[in-house]
Motif scaffolding. Structure first.
Motif, PDB file in Angstrom:
ATOM      1  N   TYR A 270       0.942  -1.229   0.000  1.00  0.00           N
ATOM      2  CA  TYR A 270      -0.130  -0.411   0.628  1.00  0.00           C
ATOM      3  C   TYR A 270       0.821   1.583  -0.105  1.00  0.00           C
ATOM      4  CZ  TYR A 270      -2.879  -3.700   1.340  1.00  0.00           C
ATOM      5  OH  TYR A 270      -4.814  -4.774   1.564  1.00  0.00           O
ATOM      6  N   GLY A 271       2.392   1.132  -0.082  1.00  0.00           N
ATOM      7  CA  GLY A 271       2.245   2.109  -0.139  1.00  0.00           C
ATOM      8  C   GLY A 271       3.533   2.960   1.359  1.00  0.00           C
ATOM      9  N   ASN A 272       3.286   2.219   2.423  1.00  0.00           N
ATOM     10  CA  ASN A 272       3.367   2.760   3.502  1.00  0.00           C
ATOM     11  C   ASN A 272       5.167   1.779   3.990  1.00  0.00           C
ATOM     12  OD1 ASN A 272       1.072   3.239   4.325  1.00  0.00           O
ATOM     13  ND2 ASN A 272       0.168   0.979   4.698  1.00  0.00           N
ATOM     14  N   VAL A 273       5.557   3.641   4.332  1.00  0.00           N
ATOM     15  CA  VAL A 273       6.800   2.692   4.622  1.00  0.00           C
ATOM     16  C   VAL A 273       7.160   1.973   5.958  1.00  0.00           C
ATOM     17  CG1 VAL A 273       9.589   3.827   5.345  1.00  0.00           C
ATOM     18  CG2 VAL A 273       7.663   5.167   3.973  1.00  0.00           C
ATOM     19  N   LEU A 274       8.021   0.839   5.725  1.00  0.00           N
ATOM     20  CA  LEU A 274       8.340   0.076   6.876  1.00  0.00           C
ATOM     21  C   LEU A 274       9.196   0.007   7.657  1.00  0.00           C
ATOM     22  CD1 LEU A 274       6.829  -3.121   5.017  1.00  0.00           C
ATOM     23  CD2 LEU A 274       5.631  -1.751   6.982  1.00  0.00           C
ATOM     24  N   GLU A 275      10.821   0.807   6.687  1.00  0.00           N
ATOM     25  CA  GLU A 275      11.595   0.946   7.291  1.00  0.00           C
ATOM     26  C   GLU A 275      12.461   1.885   6.491  1.00  0.00           C
ATOM     27  OE1 GLU A 275      16.060  -1.865   8.813  1.00  0.00           O
ATOM     28  OE2 GLU A 275      14.222  -2.785   7.394  1.00  0.00           O
ATOM     29  N   ARG A 276      13.542   2.172   7.572  1.00  0.00           N
ATOM     30  CA  ARG A 276      14.327   3.924   6.865  1.00  0.00           C
ATOM     31  C   ARG A 276      15.171   3.371   7.162  1.00  0.00           C
ATOM     32  NH1 ARG A 276      16.284   8.940   7.081  1.00  0.00           N
ATOM     33  NH2 ARG A 276      15.066  10.233   5.539  1.00  0.00           N
ATOM     34  N   LEU A 277      16.265   3.619   6.021  1.00  0.00           N
ATOM     35  CA  LEU A 277      17.973   3.113   6.413  1.00  0.00           C
ATOM     36  C   LEU A 277      18.752   4.677   5.376  1.00  0.00           C
ATOM     37  CD1 LEU A 277      20.432   1.827   7.636  1.00  0.00           C
ATOM     38  CD2 LEU A 277      21.099   0.753   5.467  1.00  0.00           C
ATOM     39  N   PRO A 278      19.496   5.703   6.237  1.00  0.00           N
ATOM     40  CA  PRO A 278      19.301   5.913   7.682  1.00  0.00           C
ATOM     41  C   PRO A 278      18.010   6.536   8.135  1.00  0.00           C
ATOM     42  CG  PRO A 278      21.131   6.814   6.934  1.00  0.00           C
ATOM     43  CD  PRO A 278      20.092   6.149   5.455  1.00  0.00           C
ATOM     44  N   ILE A 279      17.899   6.024  10.200  1.00  0.00           N
ATOM     45  CA  ILE A 279      16.203   6.202  10.356  1.00  0.00           C
ATOM     46  C   ILE A 279      16.255   7.560  10.542  1.00  0.00           C
ATOM     47  CG2 ILE A 279      15.739   6.244  12.248  1.00  0.00           C
ATOM     48  CD1 ILE A 279      17.491   3.939  13.576  1.00  0.00           C
ATOM     49  N   ASP A 280      17.057   8.199  10.424  1.00  0.00           N
ATOM     50  CA  ASP A 280      16.511  10.034   9.963  1.00  0.00           C
ATOM     51  C   ASP A 280      17.099  10.483   9.317  1.00  0.00           C
ATOM     52  OD1 ASP A 280      15.463  10.314  11.924  1.00  0.00           O
ATOM     53  OD2 ASP A 280      16.752   9.714  14.001  1.00  0.00           O
ATOM     54  N   ASP A 281      18.125  10.937   8.781  1.00  0.00           N
ATOM     55  CA  ASP A 281      19.146  11.743   8.053  1.00  0.00           C
ATOM     56  C   ASP A 281      18.901  11.100   6.782  1.00  0.00           C
ATOM     57  OD1 ASP A 281      19.664  13.282  10.082  1.00  0.00           O
ATOM     58  OD2 ASP A 281      21.535  12.248  10.871  1.00  0.00           O
ATOM     59  N   ASP A 282      19.890  11.890   6.393  1.00  0.00           N
ATOM     60  CA  ASP A 282      20.139  11.434   4.782  1.00  0.00           C
ATOM     61  C   ASP A 282      21.759  10.885   3.913  1.00  0.00           C
ATOM     62  OD1 ASP A 282      17.834  10.889   3.093  1.00  0.00           O
ATOM     63  OD2 ASP A 282      17.305  13.075   2.620  1.00  0.00           O
ATOM     64  N   LEU A 283      22.044  10.399   3.411  1.00  0.00           N
ATOM     65  CA  LEU A 283      23.198   9.507   2.755  1.00  0.00           C
ATOM     66  C   LEU A 283      23.509  11.095   2.085  1.00  0.00           C
ATOM     67  CD1 LEU A 283      23.438   6.150   2.799  1.00  0.00           C
ATOM     68  CD2 LEU A 283      24.587   7.059   4.892  1.00  0.00           C
ATOM     69  N   ALA A 284      24.688  11.632   1.953  1.00  0.00           N
ATOM     70  CA  ALA A 284      25.485  12.015   0.775  1.00  0.00           C
ATOM     71  C   ALA A 284      25.402  11.175  -0.241  1.00  0.00           C
ATOM     72  CB  ALA A 284      26.810  13.127   1.908  1.00  0.00           C
ATOM     73  N   GLY A 285      25.368  11.568  -1.226  1.00  0.00           N
ATOM     74  CA  GLY A 285      25.719  11.168  -2.668  1.00  0.00           C
ATOM     75  C   GLY A 285      26.701  12.210  -3.712  1.00  0.00           C
ATOM     76  N   PRO A 286      27.404  11.303  -4.137  1.00  0.00           N
ATOM     77  CA  PRO A 286      28.392  11.861  -5.429  1.00  0.00           C
ATOM     78  C   PRO A 286      28.172  13.551  -5.414  1.00  0.00           C
ATOM     79  CG  PRO A 286      27.047  10.015  -5.872  1.00  0.00           C
ATOM     80  CD  PRO A 286      26.822  10.173  -5.102  1.00  0.00           C
ATOM     81  N   ARG A 287      29.355  14.527  -5.636  1.00  0.00           N
ATOM     82  CA  ARG A 287      29.118  15.929  -5.655  1.00  0.00           C
ATOM     83  C   ARG A 287      30.098  15.658  -7.747  1.00  0.00           C
ATOM     84  NH1 ARG A 287      30.915  18.836  -1.428  1.00  0.00           N
ATOM     85  NH2 ARG A 287      32.390  20.156  -2.612  1.00  0.00           N
ATOM     86  N   VAL A 288      28.412  16.084  -8.303  1.00  0.00           N
ATOM     87  CA  VAL A 288      28.644  16.087 -10.093  1.00  0.00           C
ATOM     88  C   VAL A 288      29.249  17.229 -10.171  1.00  0.00           C
ATOM     89  CG1 VAL A 288      27.338  15.278 -11.924  1.00  0.00           C
ATOM     90  CG2 VAL A 288      27.196  13.980  -9.512  1.00  0.00           C
ATOM     91  N   GLU A 289      29.978  17.416 -11.388  1.00  0.00           N
ATOM     92  CA  GLU A 289      30.316  19.086 -11.689  1.00  0.00           C
ATOM     93  C   GLU A 289      29.775  18.791 -13.048  1.00  0.00           C
ATOM     94  OE1 GLU A 289      34.280  20.215 -11.195  1.00  0.00           O
ATOM     95  OE2 GLU A 289      34.474  19.271  -9.598  1.00  0.00           O
TER      96      GLU A 289
END
Length: 472
Positions: A270-289
């Protein structure tokens, strides 16, 4: 007189008695007989009888009996390997250096066991966890280097050891272990935190986002999503099984942006979020120039009513929009001369700053679809959203008759649009427009912040592309 022999070495007590017939005197003395001192003619601390060079104080050993003392001899065991590169310089049967590789329960290291290498050579190792396990640590000569999935012994000059240690993955989502950014690999093998190749930015690199799901419940397997810059992308099962550890992946290009942020989620049907990783923050991805020189770009977000100029949205005033024409190939116009920057429109800019402005304060377009007006001929468009959109999901609305818009495939079949699009490779990477269309293995995707050329055949004055909003 007495001349003692070697057999008489020791200490003796001798008593002397004298008498004149009436008086007597006695005196006792000790006599020590010492062994004769061995001769060391050159004073090197090795007696002549054991010194193959008794007259040379700099030499006292000749291991290979070649008449050259060990100090002067560059190959003491005469095995053809110089002493400085020989693991056993006094043993002609041994000259290689040993690397011992071992792995604990839950995985393997390759190659395993003892390997014998010549001095100055290299040896690489790969650490692979079994399904349901992750790499806990790797020890090099007993010292931890962290959870590395590969290691290279370069220019070997000593004996070494490498040991891989594994741990069982916890239930739920976890990040694969490896060098670089967690959960990301660059498909071309380059540094996954940038889009630099030999020091120059490249626009069409692909990044592989990965996460592991361990689910012991036996219930229905949840859906796994990558949420990239606020938009959810369904991931595919790449290997393994949830009950023992399943690897999910999503491959994509990334537009020019300094702060790509992401996390992973599991969701039910139904689209309900069961788990999130990381729990609170976001991870930093690549820096694309941005690439050096010319770039085709777009600006996603809810900025249409803000009347923003090129410097605010594109980071430079050297920005141009394309004006289509049925009678010619079209022409370019300075952005600030022809109106504000809007989402859905592509622009030609020359790099000023390395990255496009983020514009996070304006938020995303709230509507479920966004309409891009196009004209007959070539059009320069862009994704109006910050999430990927498949070209095949775009609808084509022709005229104002009230008829429902055509599916992209139907518009292609009706020869209203050409099936495919072009992106610019960059001056340093071929200086050409590269064609993309759906194939058996890949879909043509409008990556946010990248501009694309499309061709419209429809002769009707009113033609629009209806772009659906990705899952947010």
């Amino acid at each position: 007189s007495w001349a003692p022999t070697a057999a008489q070495v020791g200490t003796y007590t001798v008593t002397f008695t004298v008498s004149d017939g009436s008086l007597t005197d006695t005196e006792t003395v000790e006599i020590t007989v010492s062994a004769a001192a061995p001769v060391d003619s050159d004073g090197d601390g090795v007696v002549d009888s054991a010194d193959p060079f008794p007259a040379d104080s700099s030499e006292w050993q000749d291991s290979d009996l070649d008449g050259i003392g060990n100090n002067a001899d560059l190959d003491d065991d005469n095995d053809g390997v110089s002493d400085t590169e020989d693991s056993a310089p006094l043993d002609a049967a041994i000259s290689l250096w040993t690397i011992s590789a071992s792995a604990g329960a839950g995985g393997a290291i390759s190659p395993a066991g003892d390997i014998f290498k010549a001095y100055g050579t290299s040896q690489s190792y790969v650490v692979v966890p079994e399904t349901g396990y992750g790499i806990s640590d790797v020890l090099i000569d007993g010292l931890s280097i962290g959870a590395a999935d590969a290691y290279l012994f370069a220019e070997i000059q000593n004996h070494h050891s490498i040991e891989a240690i594994f741990e069982m993955l916890p239930a739920g989502l976890s990040l694969p272990v490896g060098p670089g950014l967690p959960g990301i690999d660059r498909v071309d093998g380059g540094a996954d935190d940038t889009n630099l190749v030999d020091g120059s930015p490249k626009a069409d690199l692909e990044y592989l986002f990965q996460v592991t799901l361990q689910d012991y419940s036996g219930a229905d397997v949840p859906q796994v999503y990558l949420v990239l810059n606020g938009y959810a992308q369904r991931m595919v099962l790449t290997s393994g099984a949830p009950e023992t550890g399943a690897l999910f992946s999503y491959k994509t290009r990334l537009g020019p942006l300094e702060d790509h942020l992401f996390h992973y989620e599991t969701r039910d049907e139904y689209g309900n979020v069961l788990e999130r990783l990381p729990i609170d923050d976001d991870l930093a991805g690549p820096r694309v120039e941005l690439m050096e020189g010319r770039n085709l770009v777009g600006v996603p977000g809810n900025i249409a009513a803000e009347y923003l100029i090129a410097n605010e949205t594109l980071g430079t005033s050297r920005a141009y929009r394309w004006i289509p024409s049925e009678r010619s190939n079209g022409s370019y116009e300075r952005v600030d001369s022809g109106g504000a920057v809007v989402p859905g429109e592509g622009y030609v800019i020359r790099r000023s700053d390395p990255y496009l402005p983020l514009l996070a304060g304006f938020g995303e377009i709230e509507e479920d679809v966004y309409e891009i007006e196009v004209s007959t001929g070539w059009n320069l468009i862009a994704n109006p959203f910050s999430g990927n959109v498949n070209l095949s999901d775009i609808l084509v609305e022709i005229g104002s008759s009230g008829e429902p818009p055509l599916l992209w495939a139907d518009a292609v079949s009706a020869a209203q649009v050409v099936d495919g699009m072009y992106y610019y490779s960059g001056k340093e990477w071929g200086n050409r427009n590269v064609f993309e269309a759906d194939s058996a293995d890949n879909k043509a995707v409008l990556t946010p912040r990248i501009g694309y050329w499309i061709y419209v055949n429809a002769a009707d004055e009113s033609v629009s592309l209806i772009v659906p909003k990705p899952i947010n």
